[in-house]
Design an enzyme around this catalytic site. Structure first.
Site, PDB file in Angstrom:
ATOM      1  N   TYR A  92      47.800  32.469  79.190  1.00 20.63           N
ATOM      2  CA  TYR A  92      47.653  33.378  78.050  1.00 20.63           C
ATOM      3  C   TYR A  92      48.065  34.800  78.442  1.00 20.63           C
ATOM      4  O   TYR A  92      48.860  35.450  77.756  1.00 20.63           O
ATOM      5  CB  TYR A  92      46.197  33.351  77.589  1.00 20.63           C
ATOM      6  CG  TYR A  92      45.832  34.354  76.523  1.00 20.63           C
ATOM      7  CD1 TYR A  92      46.128  34.120  75.187  1.00 20.63           C
ATOM      8  CD2 TYR A  92      45.154  35.527  76.852  1.00 20.63           C
ATOM      9  CE1 TYR A  92      45.766  35.033  74.215  1.00 20.63           C
ATOM     10  CE2 TYR A  92      44.788  36.436  75.875  1.00 20.63           C
ATOM     11  CZ  TYR A  92      45.100  36.196  74.558  1.00 20.63           C
ATOM     12  OH  TYR A  92      44.743  37.098  73.595  1.00 20.63           O
TER      13      TYR A  92
ATOM     14  N   LYS B 256      51.238  36.962  76.999  1.00 22.58           N
ATOM     15  CA  LYS B 256      51.063  38.294  76.407  1.00 22.58           C
ATOM     16  C   LYS B 256      51.913  39.329  77.165  1.00 22.58           C
ATOM     17  O   LYS B 256      52.525  40.206  76.557  1.00 22.58           O
ATOM     18  CB  LYS B 256      49.588  38.704  76.442  1.00 22.58           C
ATOM     19  CG  LYS B 256      48.716  37.965  75.427  1.00 22.58           C
ATOM     20  CD  LYS B 256      49.067  38.360  73.996  1.00 22.58           C
ATOM     21  CE  LYS B 256      48.117  37.747  72.974  1.00 22.58           C
ATOM     22  NZ  LYS B 256      48.565  38.007  71.580  1.00 22.58           N
TER      23      LYS B 256
ATOM     24  N   SER C  83      46.538  42.009  75.469  1.00 16.83           N
ATOM     25  CA  SER C  83      45.194  41.753  75.980  1.00 16.83           C
ATOM     26  C   SER C  83      45.058  42.295  77.392  1.00 16.83           C
ATOM     27  O   SER C  83      46.044  42.369  78.139  1.00 16.83           O
ATOM     28  CB  SER C  83      44.971  40.241  75.983  1.00 16.83           C
ATOM     29  OG  SER C  83      43.874  39.897  76.802  1.00 16.83           O
TER      30      SER C  83
END
Lengths: 326, 326
Positions: free
Chosen positions: B148, B152, B124
């Site tokens: 997050y 990632k 992402s």
């Protein structure tokens, strides 16, 4: 102030402890206790003014991190690591110690409500992977080409996120190659950078396996300790959310190292360097960073030597009592 | 060719499966089987030409990854993740699925001697954290400002190292914000980028919570599927050791989104957008990347839309059967 050092039996850990024992304080606060940890039992320096508790164990064993921080140390120096060559040769060992061990430590801290110690994590310039720009800036991406570098880069990411979330108060510092490394010549691919200075000063021959135009990034053991102390005491607000910093250092070619040795110690010492090209080492070294532009760390007050002559003089002062074999 | 899709019940996973079912092949090889996995049971599209085996389970449960790869899939699409907002609200859940789950999958593959499937991992643009340059280049560092994004970025590092060591054959792709996201308006902070297009085209009012000069990076769901297919079939040698790629996209301001909607669908549709500034969303969005310079991925043949009008037309074609409420 209570201090915990993980990896306290290593070269940098032992030198840090000596410095702390000499200073008796850290950031103006009296050190009241030090907890030391390593796989072999670390020892306190003679005349250490504060009590020392030493542990020898596997710090990536479940429950071990909890035990080591049970006394709520105010500052934690996390220097423990499986080194580059070994982490590459034994993937699972490096993964377990460098990744799981680091994560277990950070998680043990996270789980203690209201406990946010300063955690100083020694990362490495191995988080960078070739090809590089001529000088690697503070915003260059981390694409390691070793498992060790990968594990360190992951430690950096966790440290930054855990700090952002208020789980701890971390600072990651990427150390240059430490030169002149004291002790016996070792077989690390980078060993020759130190060997060609240390051994000749000691009256011994040293092997130079690469060409003299190889450039690399160095700082003395004394600077490394200085980085650690500064990282332990700097105001975190000044650093901001980007908590991992490339430390300053000295970029020199091997030819410049030798020239500095000549100026400091004379031709007779330099004559003890024997050229013996080693294609394997040449290939490994070709993939290493050569030079950094460590503006952020410099702006935050981290200081390395001004040149390689100073690095040699520090070695002669700190390790050889000011004398060498001319 | 046997394909495994983790996160197959999600929007992108389902669209990928539809495309694979339509094509019947991947990279010129007939698909003989698909294994699907998600926390809720994914379903095969009607008329799917190959057999589908669907699993619903917690993929970060020990042993689960081993079970999912027991049939040695040739290509693994790893789209499973706890999304940004939830990973931020529930640290341990995000950590367990996004970090442990990914690592367990990669390790399960690593432990099978001689098995090196192509693994396509959806990363992402959340791996990047402000402040940013005007356009984020391919060598910009990853300093995520969410857990997050951290998880990632760690997945990316593991993927690159495991690929370098020959444990697997990974490609990580950083998806732009997917727009126009079909379905009901959701409460994700980024939801409005899609809401202000999808709802008015559907005759419904939509709320715009930010100012029109906000710029962001978009690609259609159709492009996202195209990225996945290309990542699954591209020659790894062409990518080299830097296995994580920022995907191309369309950088537009909200004003440009609205102008594109006006050109495609007319003033009546645009009139359904209601301005209702939300300081919380404005603050979150201010920290997001605006524009990338995705040269490497473009050079490797990854393709997004040429502009936002095309993104709207794809939505009308793929989701609305070519019609909208004027």
């Amino acid at each position: 102030m209570h201090i915990l050092i993980l990896g306290a039996a290593g070269m940098v850990g032992a030198k840090l402890l000596q410095r702390l024992a000499r200073d008796g304080q850290l950031g103006g606060k009296t050190i009241t206790k030090a907890t030391l940890h390593d796989v072999v039992e670390p020892t306190a320096p003679e005349g250490c003014p504060f009590p020392v508790e030493a542990h020898a164990s596997d710090f990536a064993r479940p429950g071990e991190a909890e035990r080591l921080i049970a006394g709520r140390p105010d500052v934690i120096f996390h220097l423990a690591a499986i080194v580059s060559g070994e982490a590459e040769a034994d993937f699972e060992k490096g993964d377990r110690i460098n990744l799981d061990g680091t994560r277990m430590l950070f998680d043990a801290i996270r789980r203690i409500e209201g406990y946010t110690p300063r955690v100083v994590f020694t990362s490495s310039i191995a988080v960078f992977g070739a090809p590089f720009p001529e000088a690697i800036g503070d915003e260059f991406f981390t694409t390691p080409l070793t498992s060790y570098g990968t594990q360190k880069a992951i430690g950096e990411l966790l440290l930054a996120d855990y700090t952002r979330r208020g789980f701890m108060d971390g600072v990651g510092i990427r150390l240059p190659t430490i030169c002149v490394r004291p002790g016996r010549p070792n077989k690390a691919a980078s060993g020759f950078f130190s060997n060609i200075i240390r051994e000749p000063l000691n009256g011994q021959e040293a092997v130079l396996p690469v060409s003299e135009d190889v450039m690399h990034w160095h700082a003395s053991p004394r600077s490394a300790v200085g980085f650690l102390i500064h990282a332990a005491t700097i105001d975190g607000e000044r650093i901001g959310p980007r908590r991992n910093l490339t430390m300053p250092g000295v970029a020199v070619t091997v030819a410049e190292q030798i020239e500095a040795l000549r100026r400091v110690a004379g031709e007779g010492v330099v004559a003890r360097i024997r050229r013996e090209p080693d294609p394997t080492i040449q290939r490994i070294v070709a993939g290493w960073p050569r030079r950094f532009d460590a503006k952020r760390a410099e702006g935050l007050g981290f200081k390395a030597e001004a040149g390689f002559e100073e690095i040699i003089r520090i070695h002669i002062d700190d390790e050889l009592g000011g004398r060498f074999v001319a």
